[in-house]
Design a protein around this motif. Structure first.
Motif, PDB file in Angstrom:
ATOM      1  N   UNK A  21       0.824  -1.207   0.000  1.00  0.00           N
ATOM      2  CA  UNK A  21       0.000   0.000   0.000  1.00  0.00           C
ATOM      3  C   UNK A  21       0.858   1.258   0.000  1.00  0.00           C
ATOM      4  N   UNK A  22       2.099   1.097  -0.380  1.00  0.00           N
ATOM      5  CA  UNK A  22       3.077   2.170  -0.253  1.00  0.00           C
ATOM      6  C   UNK A  22       2.790   3.396  -1.090  1.00  0.00           C
ATOM      7  N   UNK A  23       1.904   3.295  -2.086  1.00  0.00           N
ATOM      8  CA  UNK A  23       1.594   4.460  -2.918  1.00  0.00           C
ATOM      9  C   UNK A  23       0.732   5.483  -2.182  1.00  0.00           C
ATOM     10  N   UNK A  24       0.168   5.092  -1.048  1.00  0.00           N
ATOM     11  CA  UNK A  24      -0.729   5.987  -0.328  1.00  0.00           C
ATOM     12  C   UNK A  24       0.011   6.776   0.735  1.00  0.00           C
ATOM     13  N   UNK A  25      -0.296   8.062   0.864  1.00  0.00           N
ATOM     14  CA  UNK A  25       0.350   8.871   1.897  1.00  0.00           C
ATOM     15  C   UNK A  25      -0.257   8.584   3.269  1.00  0.00           C
ATOM     16  N   UNK A  26       0.487   8.921   4.298  1.00  0.00           N
ATOM     17  CA  UNK A  26      -0.034   8.757   5.643  1.00  0.00           C
ATOM     18  C   UNK A  26       1.058   8.948   6.674  1.00  0.00           C
ATOM     19  N   UNK A  27       0.682   9.019   7.944  1.00  0.00           N
ATOM     20  CA  UNK A  27       1.662   9.202   9.005  1.00  0.00           C
ATOM     21  C   UNK A  27       2.544   7.967   9.170  1.00  0.00           C
ATOM     22  N   UNK A  28       3.737   8.184   9.668  1.00  0.00           N
ATOM     23  CA  UNK A  28       4.690   7.101   9.869  1.00  0.00           C
ATOM     24  C   UNK A  28       4.190   6.192  10.995  1.00  0.00           C
ATOM     25  N   UNK A  29       4.057   4.875  10.743  1.00  0.00           N
ATOM     26  CA  UNK A  29       3.566   3.987  11.789  1.00  0.00           C
ATOM     27  C   UNK A  29       4.674   3.541  12.739  1.00  0.00           C
ATOM     28  N   UNK A  30       4.277   3.331  13.999  1.00  0.00           N
ATOM     29  CA  UNK A  30       5.169   2.744  14.990  1.00  0.00           C
ATOM     30  C   UNK A  30       4.696   1.353  15.339  1.00  0.00           C
ATOM     31  N   UNK A  31       5.141   0.841  16.478  1.00  0.00           N
ATOM     32  CA  UNK A  31       4.817  -0.526  16.845  1.00  0.00           C
ATOM     33  C   UNK A  31       3.308  -0.732  16.988  1.00  0.00           C
ATOM     34  N   UNK A  32       2.561   0.324  17.333  1.00  0.00           N
ATOM     35  CA  UNK A  32       1.100   0.251  17.399  1.00  0.00           C
ATOM     36  C   UNK A  32       0.453   0.794  16.130  1.00  0.00           C
ATOM     37  N   UNK A  54      -2.750  15.125   4.461  1.00  0.00           N
ATOM     38  CA  UNK A  54      -2.397  14.109   3.463  1.00  0.00           C
ATOM     39  C   UNK A  54      -3.304  14.100   2.244  1.00  0.00           C
ATOM     40  N   UNK A  55      -4.392  14.872   2.284  1.00  0.00           N
ATOM     41  CA  UNK A  55      -5.247  14.934   1.107  1.00  0.00           C
ATOM     42  C   UNK A  55      -6.434  13.989   1.172  1.00  0.00           C
ATOM     43  N   UNK A  56      -6.877  13.551  -0.012  1.00  0.00           N
ATOM     44  CA  UNK A  56      -8.143  12.840  -0.126  1.00  0.00           C
ATOM     45  C   UNK A  56      -8.143  11.432   0.393  1.00  0.00           C
ATOM     46  N   UNK A  57      -6.989  10.786   0.506  1.00  0.00           N
ATOM     47  CA  UNK A  57      -6.926   9.435   1.053  1.00  0.00           C
ATOM     48  C   UNK A  57      -5.674   9.324   1.911  1.00  0.00           C
ATOM     49  N   UNK A  58      -5.839   8.730   3.076  1.00  0.00           N
ATOM     50  CA  UNK A  58      -4.733   8.582   4.025  1.00  0.00           C
ATOM     51  C   UNK A  58      -4.640   7.129   4.449  1.00  0.00           C
ATOM     52  N   UNK A  59      -3.427   6.602   4.442  1.00  0.00           N
ATOM     53  CA  UNK A  59      -3.198   5.252   4.945  1.00  0.00           C
ATOM     54  C   UNK A  59      -2.854   5.334   6.426  1.00  0.00           C
ATOM     55  N   UNK A  60      -3.697   4.743   7.248  1.00  0.00           N
ATOM     56  CA  UNK A  60      -3.444   4.655   8.680  1.00  0.00           C
ATOM     57  C   UNK A  60      -3.252   3.181   9.040  1.00  0.00           C
ATOM     58  N   UNK A  61      -2.769   2.937  10.252  1.00  0.00           N
ATOM     59  CA  UNK A  61      -2.550   1.565  10.693  1.00  0.00           C
ATOM     60  C   UNK A  61      -3.121   1.383  12.086  1.00  0.00           C
TER      61      UNK A  61
END
Length: 460
Positions: A21-32, A54-61
């Motif tokens: 899913x690397x093409x999507x922007x989002x905040x840097x994830x940590x262990x959680x 991040x705009x119209x779509x954000x990758x969260x974890x």
């Protein structure tokens, strides 16, 4: 931002998922993952911040599970409308199940009974508009009585406007649904059931370990049993001239299942009392901040009160409409819905795995400065002179009832109820809000809950 070690651990365990899913922007994830962003902040605020950053779509974890936060109107339209068959509704369904019944169209799934239930729902029938027109007068009378009572109660100390307008809304719904106000005990049962569901919504432990409040099962039996008794009585002694939803449905749909109708009558309160009353609180709070806005509302409301209030006259009251639209834009009662793809699917240029959480919030789009001039200001005038046509309900930047076929089935009823309440109260009293500062927001039963909004109703 997570430290180097935390980021490294996440990549060790979940790097392959992340690369897909690397093409999507989002905040840097940590262990959680990025779940800590949601700790202590309302989820709609986090979704809005992601939209700005991040705009119209954000990758969260969420831990090691990916989640997409959508703030792009086109992507939201796909998920909620044109490609809705690929995405299933998941938000708070399991949590609220004990408080509602199997006849709730809200918790029905697309792969299950949703389409059939929606087709026979009284709020989705060709005759609903005629029924709705017949409710303006009865609701006005009920709201007038409730408002006068609140005015008397608040003549001394201030009252909690959230609780007060919640009960006023409950009474208006009751008159529209069964033709009269309901006893205090039934309102208490309603609140207990909603509280039980809210406990489950907010639970931090698996739901199987969450226990309902004392008396929950008895309250549920009494609440839905009350409406079952009314349906049975109406079958035995029909009232040809009655205009309430119960009587109207039996006339138009004589083959309707009695249990289904009883449950629908009870479920209408869960579907709209909290959101409708919350929106009214927001409207009165914001009106107090804008010079001249309340005076203009009072003048229009007084003119409406001079004759019979009909649906046609109510809908011609442009300032009443503008105030309600602006309250729903700035402070929508429902700000978040969740979907998940039922199979791996292409969205936003990537393959989204089945079951991925997709968060859709209106918080950012309702206040997007690229779309709304003075986006954070309460300006009802923006809805005049073509404003409603430019941003109709359910459009890209304005969807307080959400979008698509699964938007609130009773949205039209909610609008009429809110406009009737706003006009009726404003004609009889000025709602003085003790503080016009931003109020704290919580959530109750999946709906935004304003906290600490107190005031008085002062006779005009």
């Amino acid at each position: 931002m997570p430290n180097v070690l935390s980021r490294g651990l996440f990549n060790v365990f979940f790097g392959e998922k992340r690369r897909a899913l690397g093409a999507l922007p989002g905040p840097e994830p940590g262990v959680l993952g990025t779940a800590t962003d949601f700790f202590g902040s309302p989820p709609w605020d986090v979704c809005a911040r992601y939209g700005r950053e991040y705009g119209g779509v954000t990758l969260a974890w969420l831990g090691g599970s990916p989640a997409l936060v959508l703030n792009d109107p086109a992507l939201i339209e796909q998920v909620l409308d044109s490609r809705r068959a690929e995405f299933e509704k998941t938000s708070i369904i399991e949590q609220i199940k004990p408080a509602v019944t199997e006849h709730s169209v809200f918790i029905a799934t697309q792969g299950g009974s949703w389409a059939q239930m929606r087709q026979v729902d009284p709020f989705a029938q060709p005759w609903t508009e005629a029924w709705l027109a017949a409710q303006v007068g009865p609701m006005q009378a009920a709201i007038r009585e409730s408002a006068d009572g609140l005015r008397a109660r608040s003549s001394g100390a201030s009252i909690d406007l959230v609780a007060a307008l919640r009960r006023l809304t409950f009474d208006a719904f009751a008159v529209a649904g069964v033709g009269e106000k309901l006893p205090d005990s039934l309102f208490d049962d309603f609140i207990l059931l909603a509280t039980g569901a809210d406990i489950r919504i907010k639970a931090k432990i698996p739901l199987r370990f969450v226990r309902p409040p004392r008396g929950f099962d008895a309250a549920k039996a009494r609440f839905y049993g009350h409406f079952a008794g009314r349906v049975s009585a109406a079958r035995q002694a029909p009232r040809p001239d009655a205009t309430d939803l119960l009587s109207w449905t039996l006339r138009e749909m004589p083959g309707v299942d009695d249990d289904a109708l009883a449950h629908i009558l009870g479920l209408m309160f869960f579907g709209g009392v909290f959101s409708t009353s919350t929106t009214l609180v927001g409207a009165f709070h914001q009106l107090a901040k804008v010079e001249g806005a309340d005076r203009r509302l009072a003048a229009e409301a007084a003119a409406l009160a001079e004759g019979e209030l009909t649906l046609e006259r109510l809908r011609s009251a442009r300032w009443v409409e503008a105030v309600m639209y602006e309250a729903m834009r700035l402070l929508p009662a429902v700000r978040l819905t969740i979907r998940a793809p039922i199979a791996d699917t292409e969205l936003a240029g990537v393959t989204v795995p089945a079951g991925t959480t997709i968060m859709i919030s209106n918080q950012h789009l309702h206040r997007d400065p690229a779309h709304w001039p003075e986006a954070d200001a309460f300006e009802p005038a923006r809805w005049l002179d073509g404003g409603v046509a430019r941003d109709p309900l359910g459009s890209g930047h304005f969807f307080p009832f959400m979008r698509g076929p699964r938007a609130c089935v009773a949205g039209n009823f909610a609008m009429v109820c809110m406009q009737t309440a706003l006009a009726t109260i404003a004609a009889r009293a000025k709602v003085h809000v003790d503080s016009t500062e931003p109020f704290e927001e919580d959530m109750f039963f999946g709906v935004v809950l304003p906290k600490g909004v107190t005031g008085k109703l002062i006779a005009r």
